[in-house]
Design a protein around this motif. Structure first.
Motif, PDB file in Angstrom:
ATOM      1  N   LYS A  21       5.978 -22.221  17.597  1.00  0.00           N
ATOM      2  CA  LYS A  21       7.422 -22.239  17.387  1.00  0.00           C
ATOM      3  C   LYS A  21       7.771 -21.125  16.406  1.00  0.00           C
ATOM      4  N   SER A  22       8.748 -20.284  16.809  1.00  0.00           N
ATOM      5  CA  SER A  22       9.091 -19.151  15.945  1.00  0.00           C
ATOM      6  C   SER A  22      10.520 -18.705  16.206  1.00  0.00           C
ATOM      7  N   LYS A  23      11.162 -18.190  15.141  1.00  0.00           N
ATOM      8  CA  LYS A  23      12.536 -17.710  15.250  1.00  0.00           C
ATOM      9  C   LYS A  23      12.620 -16.317  15.880  1.00  0.00           C
ATOM     10  N   SER A  46      17.357 -18.674  20.404  1.00  0.00           N
ATOM     11  CA  SER A  46      17.584 -20.078  20.094  1.00  0.00           C
ATOM     12  C   SER A  46      17.633 -20.906  21.371  1.00  0.00           C
ATOM     13  N   LYS A  47      17.095 -22.125  21.284  1.00  0.00           N
ATOM     14  CA  LYS A  47      17.093 -23.069  22.406  1.00  0.00           C
ATOM     15  C   LYS A  47      16.373 -22.498  23.638  1.00  0.00           C
ATOM     16  N   THR A  98       3.712 -19.746  13.014  1.00  0.00           N
ATOM     17  CA  THR A  98       4.388 -20.836  13.705  1.00  0.00           C
ATOM     18  C   THR A  98       4.995 -21.821  12.707  1.00  0.00           C
ATOM     19  N   GLU A  99       6.158 -22.377  13.066  1.00  0.00           N
ATOM     20  CA  GLU A  99       6.827 -23.363  12.229  1.00  0.00           C
ATOM     21  C   GLU A  99       6.317 -24.761  12.597  1.00  0.00           C
ATOM     22  N   TYR A 131       8.386 -21.238  21.684  1.00  0.00           N
ATOM     23  CA  TYR A 131       9.771 -21.702  21.751  1.00  0.00           C
ATOM     24  C   TYR A 131      10.469 -21.569  20.406  1.00  0.00           C
ATOM     25  N   ASN A 132      11.791 -21.796  20.464  1.00  0.00           N
ATOM     26  CA  ASN A 132      12.625 -21.799  19.250  1.00  0.00           C
ATOM     27  C   ASN A 132      13.777 -22.752  19.488  1.00  0.00           C
TER      28      ASN A 132
END
Length: 205
Positions: free
Chosen positions: A28-30, A34-35, A90-91, A203-204
């Protein structure tokens, strides 16, 4: 290196062995819109000899609700566009987010399968042309071999002895014709649906 190169196949085997079966890596990363969710697939099609004839690494971009964001494109494009060769952190990933990714996975699979079907049709078309050319050559070889056989034995006399030798040579020619033609058909014919493996999901939210 191309997808069927032995080194690439070795690396893929090592990757698959390092990840549990039916599990894909998730990040998960910015850096991603978005979405959005990006599914990385390895697609493979084999011939009748179970040899891989078509291998592709592709990406499908979906919105968080499963609708299409970006149709299938190459993994190399994906790497370059989002600069994945650089360090990426990654978040935290929640169970709800993983559940949503699992729910929209079938949509991504359908897009990937459609892409592989188109690629398979292209490869099949090319192979059909090669098979036609090969069949013409093997027919010429067969006709020439039979003609040469007749010449070789046209002046030989000796009853059953030379007849048996000739028959044996002719059987060899017919065996070569049938086995080589069948092998080439197996080699150039693709069958069934493509094998698809999810390698990773980015994804983000």
């Amino acid at each position: 290196l191309y997808e069927l190169h032995p080194v690439i196949r070795y690396v893929m085997t090592k990757l698959e062995a390092s990840v549990n079966k039916d599990v894909a890596l998730v990040a998960k990363s910015k850096i991603f819109p978005s979405k959005s969710a990006w599914f990385v697939f390895q697609g493979q099609v084999s011939n009748n000899l179970s040899q891989p004839v078509l291998v592709d690494f592709l990406v499908v971009g979906l919105k968080w609700d499963g609708s299409i964001l970006r149709k299938t494109f190459s993994f190399n494009e994906f790497m370059e566009e989002f600069k994945l060769r650089e360090n990426m952190h990654t978040e935290n990933i929640s169970e709800d987010e993983l559940k949503n990714l699992q729910e929209i996975l079938p949509d991504a699979v359908e897009w990937a399968r459609h892409h592989m079907q188109e690629e398979q049709q292209t490869v099949e078309s090319n192979m059909e042309r090669k098979l036609e050319a090969y069949q013409q050559k093997i027919k010429i070889w067969h006709r020439t071999a039979i003609e040469q056989l007749e010449l070789d034995f046209s002046e030989k006399i000796g009853g059953d002895y030379w007849s048996r030798i000739k028959d044996s040579r002719q059987r060899e020619i017919e065996t070569i014709l049938s086995t080589s033609s069948q092998y080439f058909k197996d080699l150039t014919s693709l069958h069934g649906e493509s094998y698809l493996k999810v390698l990773a999901v980015f994804y983000n939210l």
